[in-house]
Design a protein around this motif. Sequence first.
Motif, PDB file in Angstrom:
ATOM      1  N   HIS A   1      30.167  57.123  36.047  1.00  0.00           N
ATOM      2  CA  HIS A   1      29.288  57.628  35.032  1.00  0.00           C
ATOM      3  C   HIS A   1      27.770  57.323  35.555  1.00  0.00           C
ATOM      4  O   HIS A   1      27.521  56.422  36.291  1.00  0.00           O
ATOM      5  CB  HIS A   1      29.320  56.882  33.745  1.00  0.00           C
ATOM      6  CG  HIS A   1      30.860  57.071  33.288  1.00  0.00           C
ATOM      7  ND1 HIS A   1      31.265  58.294  32.902  1.00  0.00           N
ATOM      8  CD2 HIS A   1      31.808  56.082  33.134  1.00  0.00           C
ATOM      9  CE1 HIS A   1      32.583  57.940  32.414  1.00  0.00           C
ATOM     10  NE2 HIS A   1      32.788  56.967  32.409  1.00  0.00           N
ATOM     11  N   ASP A   2      26.685  57.982  35.160  1.00  0.00           N
ATOM     12  CA  ASP A   2      25.331  57.835  35.601  1.00  0.00           C
ATOM     13  C   ASP A   2      24.717  56.608  34.678  1.00  0.00           C
ATOM     14  O   ASP A   2      25.526  56.343  33.661  1.00  0.00           O
ATOM     15  CB  ASP A   2      24.289  59.057  35.476  1.00  0.00           C
ATOM     16  CG  ASP A   2      24.466  59.778  33.961  1.00  0.00           C
ATOM     17  OD1 ASP A   2      24.741  58.949  33.128  1.00  0.00           O
ATOM     18  OD2 ASP A   2      24.192  60.857  34.144  1.00  0.00           O
ATOM     19  N   ARG A   3      23.620  56.137  34.814  1.00  0.00           N
ATOM     20  CA  ARG A   3      22.944  54.962  34.077  1.00  0.00           C
ATOM     21  C   ARG A   3      22.885  55.259  32.662  1.00  0.00           C
ATOM     22  O   ARG A   3      23.100  54.644  31.776  1.00  0.00           O
ATOM     23  CB  ARG A   3      21.826  54.708  34.620  1.00  0.00           C
ATOM     24  CG  ARG A   3      22.010  53.964  36.126  1.00  0.00           C
ATOM     25  CD  ARG A   3      20.448  53.654  36.862  1.00  0.00           C
ATOM     26  NE  ARG A   3      20.744  53.082  37.997  1.00  0.00           N
ATOM     27  CZ  ARG A   3      20.756  51.646  38.102  1.00  0.00           C
ATOM     28  NH1 ARG A   3      20.318  50.871  37.335  1.00  0.00           N
ATOM     29  NH2 ARG A   3      20.577  51.356  39.389  1.00  0.00           N
TER      30      ARG A   3
ATOM     31  N   ALA B   1      24.611  53.170  29.547  1.00  0.00           N
ATOM     32  CA  ALA B   1      24.194  52.801  28.501  1.00  0.00           C
ATOM     33  C   ALA B   1      24.500  53.222  27.110  1.00  0.00           C
ATOM     34  O   ALA B   1      24.685  52.476  26.191  1.00  0.00           O
ATOM     35  CB  ALA B   1      22.480  53.013  28.521  1.00  0.00           C
ATOM     36  N   GLU B   2      24.768  54.620  27.100  1.00  0.00           N
ATOM     37  CA  GLU B   2      25.385  54.932  25.856  1.00  0.00           C
ATOM     38  C   GLU B   2      26.665  54.297  25.495  1.00  0.00           C
ATOM     39  O   GLU B   2      27.106  54.093  24.324  1.00  0.00           O
ATOM     40  CB  GLU B   2      25.335  56.442  26.077  1.00  0.00           C
ATOM     41  CG  GLU B   2      24.216  57.354  26.160  1.00  0.00           C
ATOM     42  CD  GLU B   2      24.343  58.772  26.295  1.00  0.00           C
ATOM     43  OE1 GLU B   2      25.507  59.329  26.485  1.00  0.00           O
ATOM     44  OE2 GLU B   2      23.537  59.557  26.653  1.00  0.00           O
TER      45      GLU B   2
ATOM     46  N   VAL C   1      30.620  45.538  31.222  1.00  0.00           N
ATOM     47  CA  VAL C   1      31.889  45.801  32.130  1.00  0.00           C
ATOM     48  C   VAL C   1      32.843  46.814  31.428  1.00  0.00           C
ATOM     49  O   VAL C   1      33.354  47.765  32.334  1.00  0.00           O
ATOM     50  CB  VAL C   1      32.895  44.171  32.036  1.00  0.00           C
ATOM     51  CG1 VAL C   1      34.209  44.418  32.352  1.00  0.00           C
ATOM     52  CG2 VAL C   1      32.055  43.178  32.715  1.00  0.00           C
ATOM     53  N   HIS C   2      32.811  46.738  30.191  1.00  0.00           N
ATOM     54  CA  HIS C   2      33.743  47.955  29.725  1.00  0.00           C
ATOM     55  C   HIS C   2      33.192  49.364  29.935  1.00  0.00           C
ATOM     56  O   HIS C   2      33.857  50.268  30.220  1.00  0.00           O
ATOM     57  CB  HIS C   2      33.594  47.706  27.808  1.00  0.00           C
ATOM     58  CG  HIS C   2      34.481  48.868  27.128  1.00  0.00           C
ATOM     59  ND1 HIS C   2      35.831  49.108  27.173  1.00  0.00           N
ATOM     60  CD2 HIS C   2      33.623  50.000  26.469  1.00  0.00           C
ATOM     61  CE1 HIS C   2      35.850  50.164  26.488  1.00  0.00           C
ATOM     62  NE2 HIS C   2      34.880  50.599  26.111  1.00  0.00           N
ATOM     63  N   ALA C   3      31.773  49.523  29.705  1.00  0.00           N
ATOM     64  CA  ALA C   3      31.225  50.835  30.116  1.00  0.00           C
ATOM     65  C   ALA C   3      31.466  51.280  31.664  1.00  0.00           C
ATOM     66  O   ALA C   3      31.498  52.316  31.957  1.00  0.00           O
ATOM     67  CB  ALA C   3      29.567  50.852  29.554  1.00  0.00           C
TER      68      ALA C   3
ATOM     69  N   LEU D   1      25.847  49.763  18.486  1.00  0.00           N
ATOM     70  CA  LEU D   1      24.387  49.784  18.342  1.00  0.00           C
ATOM     71  C   LEU D   1      23.846  51.316  18.333  1.00  0.00           C
ATOM     72  O   LEU D   1      24.646  52.017  19.047  1.00  0.00           O
ATOM     73  CB  LEU D   1      23.542  48.793  19.361  1.00  0.00           C
ATOM     74  CG  LEU D   1      23.977  47.576  19.710  1.00  0.00           C
ATOM     75  CD1 LEU D   1      23.253  46.920  20.803  1.00  0.00           C
ATOM     76  CD2 LEU D   1      23.626  46.857  18.268  1.00  0.00           C
ATOM     77  N   PRO D   2      22.485  51.404  17.877  1.00  0.00           N
ATOM     78  CA  PRO D   2      22.174  52.661  17.828  1.00  0.00           C
ATOM     79  C   PRO D   2      21.781  53.382  19.465  1.00  0.00           C
ATOM     80  O   PRO D   2      22.269  54.484  19.775  1.00  0.00           O
ATOM     81  CB  PRO D   2      20.847  52.866  17.013  1.00  0.00           C
ATOM     82  CG  PRO D   2      20.590  51.433  16.654  1.00  0.00           C
ATOM     83  CD  PRO D   2      21.845  50.722  17.026  1.00  0.00           C
ATOM     84  N   SER D   3      21.269  52.452  20.160  1.00  0.00           N
ATOM     85  CA  SER D   3      21.169  52.840  21.752  1.00  0.00           C
ATOM     86  C   SER D   3      20.811  51.472  22.432  1.00  0.00           C
ATOM     87  O   SER D   3      20.474  50.434  22.051  1.00  0.00           O
ATOM     88  CB  SER D   3      19.974  53.754  21.815  1.00  0.00           C
ATOM     89  OG  SER D   3      18.839  53.148  21.437  1.00  0.00           O
ATOM     90  N   ILE D   4      21.094  51.643  23.840  1.00  0.00           N
ATOM     91  CA  ILE D   4      20.636  50.769  24.778  1.00  0.00           C
ATOM     92  C   ILE D   4      20.008  51.547  25.800  1.00  0.00           C
ATOM     93  O   ILE D   4      20.487  52.644  26.265  1.00  0.00           O
ATOM     94  CB  ILE D   4      21.773  49.990  25.231  1.00  0.00           C
ATOM     95  CG1 ILE D   4      22.558  48.868  24.277  1.00  0.00           C
ATOM     96  CG2 ILE D   4      21.218  49.266  26.627  1.00  0.00           C
ATOM     97  CD1 ILE D   4      23.499  48.461  25.036  1.00  0.00           C
ATOM     98  N   SER D   5      18.674  51.240  26.280  1.00  0.00           N
ATOM     99  CA  SER D   5      18.075  52.129  27.056  1.00  0.00           C
ATOM    100  C   SER D   5      18.430  52.078  28.562  1.00  0.00           C
ATOM    101  O   SER D   5      18.643  50.893  29.120  1.00  0.00           O
ATOM    102  CB  SER D   5      16.311  51.964  26.940  1.00  0.00           C
ATOM    103  OG  SER D   5      16.213  50.608  27.541  1.00  0.00           O
TER     104      SER D   5
END
Length: 154
Positions: free
Chosen positions: A50-52, A56-57, A95-97, A65-69
């Motif tokens: 996955h890309d960055r 983050a998503e 780690v999960h992502a 959470l609504p988002s992480i940038s």
Amino acid sequence: MSARKADPGQLDFFRQPTFPSRTAAHSIDIERFRARLKRAMARAIRECPHDRETIAERMALYLGLPSISRGMLDAYTAESKTGHDITLVRFAAFVHATGAIWLWDEAMADQGATLLIGDEARLAEIALLQQEQERIKALLRDLKARPVKLSRGR
């Protein structure tokens, strides 16, 4: 010139152990630890399919959470950003992502711990029980080797 195949009956003294035996550090160099962890996280991103933005998503979704940038993700992995250490909860989400379970091993190595994943723990338990079994067999051999003297007069 072809490489020689190793003889399975011969020990390889230069091979790295699958599960390293570690000793806990009495103290850590925080700058070195921080840099090592940030480099490991950067490697996890490079190895992740996955890309960055997607990482983050996925972190945000995992944490509810609504988002992480992406910028926050970049700060977590930039060695120059010494004021942006990742929290344990966000590290778990990272780690999960990324799917980089091996990061837990990297994070806990200074405590003298080694991470076992899945059936590795069961296999370690089997090996421990086999060692105990060999110890008991040795005790039984020692006991059987001594002459037995029965007293007939009661």
